[in-house]
Design a protein around this motif. Structure first.
Motif, PDB file in Angstrom:
ATOM      1  N   GLU A  15      69.972  13.542   1.989  1.00 50.17           N
ATOM      2  CA  GLU A  15      70.303  12.579   0.926  1.00 50.17           C
ATOM      3  C   GLU A  15      71.198  11.459   1.441  1.00 50.17           C
ATOM      4  O   GLU A  15      70.972  10.289   1.137  1.00 50.17           O
ATOM      5  N   ALA A  16      72.216  11.794   2.207  1.00 44.31           N
ATOM      6  CA  ALA A  16      73.110  10.769   2.760  1.00 44.31           C
ATOM      7  C   ALA A  16      72.352   9.851   3.712  1.00 44.31           C
ATOM      8  O   ALA A  16      72.535   8.633   3.684  1.00 44.31           O
ATOM      9  N   ALA A  17      71.501  10.429   4.538  1.00 46.94           N
ATOM     10  CA  ALA A  17      70.720   9.621   5.476  1.00 46.94           C
ATOM     11  C   ALA A  17      69.738   8.721   4.732  1.00 46.94           C
ATOM     12  O   ALA A  17      69.560   7.548   5.091  1.00 46.94           O
ATOM     13  N   ALA A  22      68.069   3.277   3.054  1.00 48.64           N
ATOM     14  CA  ALA A  22      67.733   2.351   1.964  1.00 48.64           C
ATOM     15  C   ALA A  22      68.655   1.137   1.989  1.00 48.64           C
ATOM     16  O   ALA A  22      68.204  -0.005   1.813  1.00 48.64           O
ATOM     17  N   GLU A  23      69.944   1.362   2.222  1.00 48.65           N
ATOM     18  CA  GLU A  23      70.901   0.252   2.314  1.00 48.65           C
ATOM     19  C   GLU A  23      70.565  -0.652   3.507  1.00 48.65           C
ATOM     20  O   GLU A  23      70.625  -1.877   3.392  1.00 48.65           O
ATOM     21  N   LEU A  24      70.235  -0.051   4.617  1.00 47.58           N
ATOM     22  CA  LEU A  24      69.895  -0.802   5.822  1.00 47.58           C
ATOM     23  C   LEU A  24      68.609  -1.617   5.617  1.00 47.58           C
ATOM     24  O   LEU A  24      68.542  -2.794   5.975  1.00 47.58           O
ATOM     25  N   GLY A  72      63.493  12.999  10.611  1.00 45.61           N
ATOM     26  CA  GLY A  72      62.488  13.378   9.625  1.00 45.61           C
ATOM     27  C   GLY A  72      61.409  14.259  10.224  1.00 45.61           C
ATOM     28  O   GLY A  72      61.053  15.303   9.665  1.00 45.61           O
ATOM     29  N   ARG A  73      60.900  13.844  11.368  1.00 44.41           N
ATOM     30  CA  ARG A  73      59.840  14.624  12.017  1.00 44.41           C
ATOM     31  C   ARG A  73      60.331  15.986  12.487  1.00 44.41           C
ATOM     32  O   ARG A  73      59.626  16.979  12.361  1.00 44.41           O
ATOM     33  N   SER A  74      61.548  16.029  13.028  1.00 39.67           N
ATOM     34  CA  SER A  74      62.023  17.283  13.623  1.00 39.67           C
ATOM     35  C   SER A  74      62.729  18.214  12.639  1.00 39.67           C
ATOM     36  O   SER A  74      62.775  19.421  12.880  1.00 39.67           O
ATOM     37  N   ARG A  75      63.270  17.676  11.530  1.00 41.80           N
ATOM     38  CA  ARG A  75      64.083  18.524  10.649  1.00 41.80           C
ATOM     39  C   ARG A  75      63.731  18.436   9.176  1.00 41.80           C
ATOM     40  O   ARG A  75      63.621  19.455   8.509  1.00 41.80           O
ATOM     41  N   TRP A  76      63.676  17.220   8.625  1.00 37.75           N
ATOM     42  CA  TRP A  76      63.692  17.065   7.176  1.00 37.75           C
ATOM     43  C   TRP A  76      62.357  17.245   6.484  1.00 37.75           C
ATOM     44  O   TRP A  76      62.314  17.674   5.341  1.00 37.75           O
ATOM     45  N   TYR A  77      61.256  16.894   7.139  1.00 38.62           N
ATOM     46  CA  TYR A  77      59.975  16.876   6.436  1.00 38.62           C
ATOM     47  C   TYR A  77      59.044  17.988   6.884  1.00 38.62           C
ATOM     48  O   TYR A  77      58.814  18.184   8.074  1.00 38.62           O
TER      49      TYR A  77
END
Length: 91
Positions: A15-17, A22-24, A72-77
């Protein structure tokens, strides 16, 4: 550009990432807007609007975005998919 993903079991700092990315993105040249939703089942859809294909390509190669993609590829998804649809003159 449409990004679909399903979160894996390892999404503790996701969530923080996601907020940071999104801000970036919002500060990038050619960014027009973003809509994002995620269901309780972990399935999420984000639609990003860009002024040009060049703007999309520059965002795809942004160093901090590249690092987030790797996480994302290695952990989140558990799975993910990106579709890029661009019609000249129309975001």
């Amino acid at each position: 550009m449409t990004f679909r993903s399903r979160l894996s079991g390892d999404s503790a700092d996701y969530e923080a990432a996601a907020r940071r990315i999104a801000e970036l993105a919002a500060r990038q040249p050619g960014f027009l807007g973003m809509e994002s939703e995620r269901g309780e089942d972990g399935l999420g859809v984000t639609v990003c609007y860009w002024a040009s294909r060049d703007a999309i390509d520059a965002w795809r190669e942004h160093p901090e975005h590249l690092a987030a993609q790797e996480q994302g590829r290695s952990r989140w998804y558990a799975d993910w998919e990106i579709d890029i649809d661009f019609i000249a003159g129309r975001p």
